[in-house]
Design a protein around this motif. Structure first.
Motif, PDB file in Angstrom:
ATOM      1  N   HIS A  53      -6.081   0.150  -0.340  1.00  0.00           N
ATOM      2  CA  HIS A  53      -7.481   0.568  -0.192  1.00  0.00           C
ATOM      3  C   HIS A  53      -7.575   2.041   0.180  1.00  0.00           C
ATOM      4  O   HIS A  53      -8.522   2.715  -0.177  1.00  0.00           O
ATOM      5  CB  HIS A  53      -8.187  -0.217   0.920  1.00  0.00           C
ATOM      6  N   HIS A  54      -6.621   2.511   0.976  1.00  0.00           N
ATOM      7  CA  HIS A  54      -6.623   3.890   1.446  1.00  0.00           C
ATOM      8  C   HIS A  54      -5.210   4.444   1.349  1.00  0.00           C
ATOM      9  O   HIS A  54      -4.410   3.904   0.599  1.00  0.00           O
ATOM     10  CB  HIS A  54      -7.190   3.975   2.869  1.00  0.00           C
ATOM     11  N   ASP A  55      -4.890   5.478   2.070  1.00  0.00           N
ATOM     12  CA  ASP A  55      -3.598   6.157   1.962  1.00  0.00           C
ATOM     13  C   ASP A  55      -2.425   5.178   2.039  1.00  0.00           C
ATOM     14  O   ASP A  55      -2.292   4.428   3.012  1.00  0.00           O
ATOM     15  CB  ASP A  55      -3.484   7.203   3.070  1.00  0.00           C
ATOM     16  N   ALA A  56      -1.585   5.193   1.021  1.00  0.00           N
ATOM     17  CA  ALA A  56      -0.453   4.261   0.961  1.00  0.00           C
ATOM     18  C   ALA A  56       0.568   4.528   2.063  1.00  0.00           C
ATOM     19  O   ALA A  56       1.219   3.603   2.532  1.00  0.00           O
ATOM     20  CB  ALA A  56       0.208   4.337  -0.410  1.00  0.00           C
ATOM     21  N   GLY A  57       0.697   5.767   2.496  1.00  0.00           N
ATOM     22  CA  GLY A  57       1.629   6.091   3.573  1.00  0.00           C
ATOM     23  C   GLY A  57       1.279   5.349   4.851  1.00  0.00           C
ATOM     24  O   GLY A  57       2.161   4.851   5.559  1.00  0.00           O
ATOM     25  N   GLU A  58      -0.013   5.251   5.155  1.00  0.00           N
ATOM     26  CA  GLU A  58      -0.457   4.526   6.346  1.00  0.00           C
ATOM     27  C   GLU A  58      -0.152   3.033   6.220  1.00  0.00           C
ATOM     28  O   GLU A  58       0.247   2.391   7.189  1.00  0.00           O
ATOM     29  CB  GLU A  58      -1.956   4.726   6.563  1.00  0.00           C
TER      30      GLU A  58
ATOM     31  N   GLY B   9      -5.118  -3.715   4.164  1.00  0.00           N
ATOM     32  CA  GLY B   9      -5.228  -2.481   3.404  1.00  0.00           C
ATOM     33  C   GLY B   9      -4.594  -2.540   2.024  1.00  0.00           C
ATOM     34  O   GLY B   9      -4.732  -1.614   1.235  1.00  0.00           O
ATOM     35  N   VAL B  10      -3.895  -3.627   1.714  1.00  0.00           N
ATOM     36  CA  VAL B  10      -3.224  -3.761   0.417  1.00  0.00           C
ATOM     37  C   VAL B  10      -4.162  -4.440  -0.578  1.00  0.00           C
ATOM     38  O   VAL B  10      -4.714  -5.499  -0.294  1.00  0.00           O
ATOM     39  CB  VAL B  10      -1.910  -4.565   0.545  1.00  0.00           C
ATOM     40  N   ASP B  11      -4.359  -3.803  -1.750  1.00  0.00           N
ATOM     41  CA  ASP B  11      -5.143  -4.417  -2.826  1.00  0.00           C
ATOM     42  C   ASP B  11      -4.286  -5.427  -3.586  1.00  0.00           C
ATOM     43  O   ASP B  11      -4.684  -6.557  -3.795  1.00  0.00           O
ATOM     44  CB  ASP B  11      -5.656  -3.366  -3.808  1.00  0.00           C
ATOM     45  N   ARG B  12      -3.101  -4.971  -4.016  1.00  0.00           N
ATOM     46  CA  ARG B  12      -2.180  -5.885  -4.711  1.00  0.00           C
ATOM     47  C   ARG B  12      -0.788  -5.282  -4.720  1.00  0.00           C
ATOM     48  O   ARG B  12      -0.612  -4.076  -4.558  1.00  0.00           O
ATOM     49  CB  ARG B  12      -2.661  -6.201  -6.119  1.00  0.00           C
ATOM     50  N   VAL B  13       0.189  -6.146  -4.930  1.00  0.00           N
ATOM     51  CA  VAL B  13       1.586  -5.737  -5.021  1.00  0.00           C
ATOM     52  C   VAL B  13       2.142  -6.328  -6.307  1.00  0.00           C
ATOM     53  O   VAL B  13       2.027  -7.528  -6.545  1.00  0.00           O
ATOM     54  CB  VAL B  13       2.410  -6.230  -3.809  1.00  0.00           C
TER      55      VAL B  13
ATOM     56  N   LEU C 198       2.013   8.158  -3.700  1.00  0.00           N
ATOM     57  CA  LEU C 198       1.095   9.053  -4.379  1.00  0.00           C
ATOM     58  C   LEU C 198      -0.318   8.529  -4.139  1.00  0.00           C
ATOM     59  O   LEU C 198      -0.758   7.577  -4.806  1.00  0.00           O
ATOM     60  CB  LEU C 198       1.396   9.117  -5.876  1.00  0.00           C
ATOM     61  N   GLY C 199      -0.979   9.088  -3.148  1.00  0.00           N
ATOM     62  CA  GLY C 199      -2.343   8.671  -2.834  1.00  0.00           C
ATOM     63  C   GLY C 199      -2.409   7.239  -2.349  1.00  0.00           C
ATOM     64  O   GLY C 199      -1.874   6.900  -1.312  1.00  0.00           O
ATOM     65  N   ARG C 200      -3.064   6.404  -3.138  1.00  0.00           N
ATOM     66  CA  ARG C 200      -3.257   4.994  -2.764  1.00  0.00           C
ATOM     67  C   ARG C 200      -2.245   4.072  -3.431  1.00  0.00           C
ATOM     68  O   ARG C 200      -2.441   2.876  -3.496  1.00  0.00           O
ATOM     69  CB  ARG C 200      -4.672   4.559  -3.135  1.00  0.00           C
ATOM     70  N   ARG C 201      -1.158   4.627  -3.915  1.00  0.00           N
ATOM     71  CA  ARG C 201      -0.157   3.828  -4.624  1.00  0.00           C
ATOM     72  C   ARG C 201       1.239   4.214  -4.151  1.00  0.00           C
ATOM     73  O   ARG C 201       1.504   5.380  -3.888  1.00  0.00           O
ATOM     74  CB  ARG C 201      -0.317   4.094  -6.117  1.00  0.00           C
TER      75      ARG C 201
END
Length: 97
Positions: free
Chosen positions: A63-68, A45-49, A16-19
Motif C-alpha cells: 500500500h505504501h513504501d515497500a521498505g517500511e 500494508g501488503v497488497d499481494r505477494v 522500488l517504491g511500493r514494490r
C-alpha cells in the motif's frame, strides 16, 4: 519446509517504491516458496505477494513504501535481510579514492 516462526534469510531485496523483489538466500521448493508468500501476504500494508518458482523469488506489492513493509516483516521474524552498507561521505571517497 521451514517452521512458521523461522525467519527466512533473504540474499537480496530490491525495493522500488511500493514494490519489492525478494530472493531467498537458499533455494526454496515450490511449496515452501508459496507458503512463505502466504505468510508475507498477511503482513499489514501488503497488497499481494507473487511467488515466482522459476526464479526462486517473491514479488511483494504494498500500500505504501515497500521498505517500511520489509522492516515490519523483519520485526515479525518472517525474513532476515542483509542490508547494504551505507556509502561513505563523498568527500571521504574523493580523498581516499
Amino acid at each position: 519446509m521451514p517452521a512458521p516462526a523461522e525467519a527466512i534469510p533473504v540474499h537480496r531485496a530490491q525495493v522500488l517504491g511500493r514494490r519489492a523483489r525478494l530472493r531467498p538466500a537458499r533455494p526454496l521448493g515450490r511449496e515452501a516458496l508459496v507458503d512463505l508468500a502466504d505468510r508475507l501476504a498477511a503482513v499489514a500494508g501488503v497488497d499481494r505477494v507473487l511467488a515466482r518458482p522459476a526464479t526462486g523469488s517473491l514479488i511483494v506489492e504494498t500500500h505504501h513504501d515497500a521498505g517500511e513493509v520489509l522492516d515490519a516483516m523483519e520485526a515479525g521474524s518472517l525474513i532476515v535481510t542483509r542490508r547494504a552498507p551505507t556509502a561513505p561521505p563523498v568527500g571521504q571517497m574523493v580523498k581516499l579514492g
